[in-house]
Design a protein around this motif. Structure first.
Motif, PDB file in Angstrom:
ATOM      1  N   ASN A  99       0.976  -1.057  -0.084  1.00  0.00           N
ATOM      2  CA  ASN A  99       0.007   0.109   0.051  1.00  0.00           C
ATOM      3  C   ASN A  99       0.903   1.138   0.126  1.00  0.00           C
ATOM      4  OD1 ASN A  99      -2.381  -1.586   0.082  1.00  0.00           O
ATOM      5  ND2 ASN A  99      -2.256  -1.825   2.428  1.00  0.00           N
ATOM      6  N   LEU A 100       1.521   1.628  -1.059  1.00  0.00           N
ATOM      7  CA  LEU A 100       2.396   2.829  -1.324  1.00  0.00           C
ATOM      8  C   LEU A 100       1.794   3.959  -0.756  1.00  0.00           C
ATOM      9  CD1 LEU A 100       4.278   1.759  -4.681  1.00  0.00           C
ATOM     10  CD2 LEU A 100       4.745   1.087  -2.033  1.00  0.00           C
ATOM     11  N   GLU A 101       0.473   4.182  -1.263  1.00  0.00           N
ATOM     12  CA  GLU A 101       0.093   5.520  -1.046  1.00  0.00           C
ATOM     13  C   GLU A 101      -0.342   5.790   0.570  1.00  0.00           C
ATOM     14  OE1 GLU A 101      -4.190   7.895  -2.021  1.00  0.00           O
ATOM     15  OE2 GLU A 101      -3.260   6.713  -3.661  1.00  0.00           O
ATOM     16  N   ILE A 102      -0.855   4.638   1.176  1.00  0.00           N
ATOM     17  CA  ILE A 102      -0.889   4.914   2.631  1.00  0.00           C
ATOM     18  C   ILE A 102       0.578   4.706   3.276  1.00  0.00           C
ATOM     19  CG2 ILE A 102      -1.853   3.817   4.760  1.00  0.00           C
ATOM     20  CD1 ILE A 102      -4.103   2.546   2.974  1.00  0.00           C
ATOM     21  N   ALA A 103       1.417   4.005   2.780  1.00  0.00           N
ATOM     22  CA  ALA A 103       2.831   4.280   3.563  1.00  0.00           C
ATOM     23  C   ALA A 103       3.330   5.481   3.315  1.00  0.00           C
ATOM     24  CB  ALA A 103       3.869   2.881   2.596  1.00  0.00           C
ATOM     25  N   ALA A 104       3.097   6.252   2.234  1.00  0.00           N
ATOM     26  CA  ALA A 104       3.763   7.424   1.944  1.00  0.00           C
ATOM     27  C   ALA A 104       3.005   8.465   2.975  1.00  0.00           C
ATOM     28  CB  ALA A 104       3.743   7.885   0.414  1.00  0.00           C
ATOM     29  N   HIS A 105       1.763   8.325   2.803  1.00  0.00           N
ATOM     30  CA  HIS A 105       0.872   9.283   3.797  1.00  0.00           C
ATOM     31  C   HIS A 105       1.617   9.150   5.224  1.00  0.00           C
ATOM     32  CE1 HIS A 105      -2.196  11.140   6.204  1.00  0.00           C
ATOM     33  NE2 HIS A 105      -2.081  10.143   6.715  1.00  0.00           N
ATOM     34  N   HIS A 106       1.830   8.049   5.744  1.00  0.00           N
ATOM     35  CA  HIS A 106       2.218   7.755   7.117  1.00  0.00           C
ATOM     36  C   HIS A 106       3.686   8.203   7.448  1.00  0.00           C
ATOM     37  CE1 HIS A 106      -1.092   6.130   9.394  1.00  0.00           C
ATOM     38  NE2 HIS A 106      -1.321   5.186   8.483  1.00  0.00           N
ATOM     39  N   LEU A 107       4.472   7.999   6.501  1.00  0.00           N
ATOM     40  CA  LEU A 107       5.890   8.374   6.374  1.00  0.00           C
ATOM     41  C   LEU A 107       5.993   9.946   6.523  1.00  0.00           C
ATOM     42  CD1 LEU A 107       8.730   7.913   6.529  1.00  0.00           C
ATOM     43  CD2 LEU A 107       8.844   7.597   4.004  1.00  0.00           C
ATOM     44  N   ALA A 131      13.902   5.204   2.807  1.00  0.00           N
ATOM     45  CA  ALA A 131      14.925   4.452   1.630  1.00  0.00           C
ATOM     46  C   ALA A 131      14.022   3.270   1.055  1.00  0.00           C
ATOM     47  CB  ALA A 131      16.313   3.809   2.253  1.00  0.00           C
ATOM     48  N   ARG A 132      13.272   2.752   2.050  1.00  0.00           N
ATOM     49  CA  ARG A 132      12.572   1.513   1.598  1.00  0.00           C
ATOM     50  C   ARG A 132      11.139   2.097   0.609  1.00  0.00           C
ATOM     51  NH1 ARG A 132      12.565  -1.188   7.723  1.00  0.00           N
ATOM     52  NH2 ARG A 132      14.264  -2.805   7.370  1.00  0.00           N
ATOM     53  N   LEU A 133      10.845   3.226   0.900  1.00  0.00           N
ATOM     54  CA  LEU A 133       9.959   3.740   0.049  1.00  0.00           C
ATOM     55  C   LEU A 133      10.361   3.899  -1.201  1.00  0.00           C
ATOM     56  CD1 LEU A 133       6.797   4.422  -0.207  1.00  0.00           C
ATOM     57  CD2 LEU A 133       7.548   6.691   0.685  1.00  0.00           C
ATOM     58  N   ASN A 134      11.604   4.684  -1.268  1.00  0.00           N
ATOM     59  CA  ASN A 134      12.061   4.959  -2.519  1.00  0.00           C
ATOM     60  C   ASN A 134      12.530   3.752  -3.460  1.00  0.00           C
ATOM     61  OD1 ASN A 134      12.164   7.626  -1.801  1.00  0.00           O
ATOM     62  ND2 ASN A 134      14.364   7.837  -1.494  1.00  0.00           N
ATOM     63  N   GLU A 135      12.922   2.672  -2.842  1.00  0.00           N
ATOM     64  CA  GLU A 135      13.405   1.411  -3.408  1.00  0.00           C
ATOM     65  C   GLU A 135      12.161   0.755  -3.994  1.00  0.00           C
ATOM     66  OE1 GLU A 135      15.239  -2.977  -2.545  1.00  0.00           O
ATOM     67  OE2 GLU A 135      14.691  -1.624  -0.800  1.00  0.00           O
ATOM     68  N   SER A 136      10.911   0.886  -3.242  1.00  0.00           N
ATOM     69  CA  SER A 136       9.686   0.265  -3.511  1.00  0.00           C
ATOM     70  C   SER A 136       9.278   1.072  -4.963  1.00  0.00           C
ATOM     71  CB  SER A 136       8.458   0.065  -2.643  1.00  0.00           C
ATOM     72  OG  SER A 136       8.163   1.333  -2.421  1.00  0.00           O
ATOM     73  N   GLN A 137       9.501   2.551  -5.233  1.00  0.00           N
ATOM     74  CA  GLN A 137       9.256   3.129  -6.160  1.00  0.00           C
ATOM     75  C   GLN A 137      10.169   3.279  -7.184  1.00  0.00           C
ATOM     76  OE1 GLN A 137       8.485   6.681  -3.580  1.00  0.00           O
ATOM     77  NE2 GLN A 137       6.415   6.420  -3.540  1.00  0.00           N
ATOM     78  N   ASN A 139      13.172   4.226  -7.280  1.00  0.00           N
ATOM     79  CA  ASN A 139      14.191   5.312  -7.058  1.00  0.00           C
ATOM     80  C   ASN A 139      15.488   4.694  -6.113  1.00  0.00           C
ATOM     81  OD1 ASN A 139      15.559   7.460  -6.467  1.00  0.00           O
ATOM     82  ND2 ASN A 139      13.753   8.523  -5.438  1.00  0.00           N
ATOM     83  N   LEU A 140      16.238   3.917  -6.993  1.00  0.00           N
ATOM     84  CA  LEU A 140      17.210   3.204  -6.249  1.00  0.00           C
ATOM     85  C   LEU A 140      18.508   4.202  -5.804  1.00  0.00           C
ATOM     86  CD1 LEU A 140      17.558  -0.057  -8.367  1.00  0.00           C
ATOM     87  CD2 LEU A 140      16.146   0.545  -6.442  1.00  0.00           C
ATOM     88  N   ASP A 141      18.539   5.009  -6.643  1.00  0.00           N
ATOM     89  CA  ASP A 141      19.719   6.192  -6.178  1.00  0.00           C
ATOM     90  C   ASP A 141      19.310   7.043  -5.158  1.00  0.00           C
ATOM     91  OD1 ASP A 141      21.437   5.507  -8.279  1.00  0.00           O
ATOM     92  OD2 ASP A 141      20.401   6.862  -9.687  1.00  0.00           O
ATOM     93  N   GLY A 142      17.943   7.238  -4.865  1.00  0.00           N
ATOM     94  CA  GLY A 142      17.637   8.165  -3.950  1.00  0.00           C
ATOM     95  C   GLY A 142      17.416   7.123  -2.674  1.00  0.00           C
ATOM     96  N   ALA A 143      17.136   5.861  -2.984  1.00  0.00           N
ATOM     97  CA  ALA A 143      17.372   4.945  -1.836  1.00  0.00           C
ATOM     98  C   ALA A 143      18.555   4.750  -1.077  1.00  0.00           C
ATOM     99  CB  ALA A 143      16.822   3.538  -1.945  1.00  0.00           C
ATOM    100  N   LEU A 144      19.505   4.605  -1.865  1.00  0.00           N
ATOM    101  CA  LEU A 144      20.983   4.526  -1.521  1.00  0.00           C
ATOM    102  C   LEU A 144      21.395   6.055  -0.742  1.00  0.00           C
ATOM    103  CD1 LEU A 144      22.782   2.846  -4.421  1.00  0.00           C
ATOM    104  CD2 LEU A 144      22.301   1.920  -2.363  1.00  0.00           C
ATOM    105  N   ALA A 145      20.783   6.867  -1.512  1.00  0.00           N
ATOM    106  CA  ALA A 145      21.262   8.404  -0.695  1.00  0.00           C
ATOM    107  C   ALA A 145      20.828   8.116   0.822  1.00  0.00           C
ATOM    108  CB  ALA A 145      20.705   9.444  -1.444  1.00  0.00           C
TER     109      ALA A 145
END
Length: 177
Positions: A99-107, A131-137, A139-145
């Motif tokens: 549930n990416l949308e709900i996850a993003a909201h809570h984050l 990082a986990r949210l970025n990875e699931s989307q 956005n691997l570079d963003g996750a690593l950052a």
């Protein structure tokens, strides 16, 4: 007595006896909540949710945190700054469900509350969650950052770390080829 309960729960968890750890943390969390110690009840609920997730009880983990969050919100203002960690953990659990949308909201809500808190471990945890949210989307570079930032902020804790940053980075590097 409370400190002894926490240490017993952590010992069970670290030794792999998750069922015993779950019982200890559930009981201790309820005692804290009943006593009105909401900040500590939040902290132990987050640990309890992690244990329940490890046991494969994702829905139960989410329900535990949502019930406590509702209880906290029902108390009115001011919202304890520790509620940021409830939102962060709910983000993690909803991400597990896809549930990416709900996850993003809570984050986002966790970040908003977390900005007001001077809790270094929360800043670290928020970086991991982002990082986990970025990875699931994808956005691997963003996750690593974000993982690099988490490494910079890392503070040792008595809790077992079953998902070290190095393992998360390795998974992303593999995905990058």
């Amino acid at each position: 007595r409370g400190q002894a309960s926490m240490m017993l729960g952590i010992t069970h968890w670290a030794s792999g006896d998750l069922e015993a750890a779950e019982r200890v943390f559930a009981e201790y969390t309820m005692k804290l909540r009943t006593a009105g110690n909401i900040p500590d009840a939040i902290s132990t609920s987050v640990v309890l949710a992690d244990i329940r997730l490890a046991l494969g009880h994702l829905h139960e983990a989410i329900n535990t945190l949502e019930q406590l969050l509702q209880f906290v919100m029902d108390q009115g203002e001011p919202i304890p700054l520790e509620a940021a960690d409830l939102h962060r953990e709910l983000s993690k659990l909803h991400l597990e469900q896809g549930n990416l949308e709900i996850a993003a909201h809570h984050l986002q809500r966790g970040k908003e509350l977390g900005e007001k808190a001077e809790l270094p471990v929360l800043r670290y945890r928020l970086c991991i969650a982002q990082a986990r949210l970025n990875e699931s989307q994808a956005n691997l570079d963003g996750a690593l950052a974000m993982l690099d930032e988490a490494e910079r902020l890392h503070i040792r804790s008595p809790l077992p770390d079953f998902s070290p940053i190095s393992a998360m980075k390795a998974r992303i590097w593999v995905a990058q080829g």
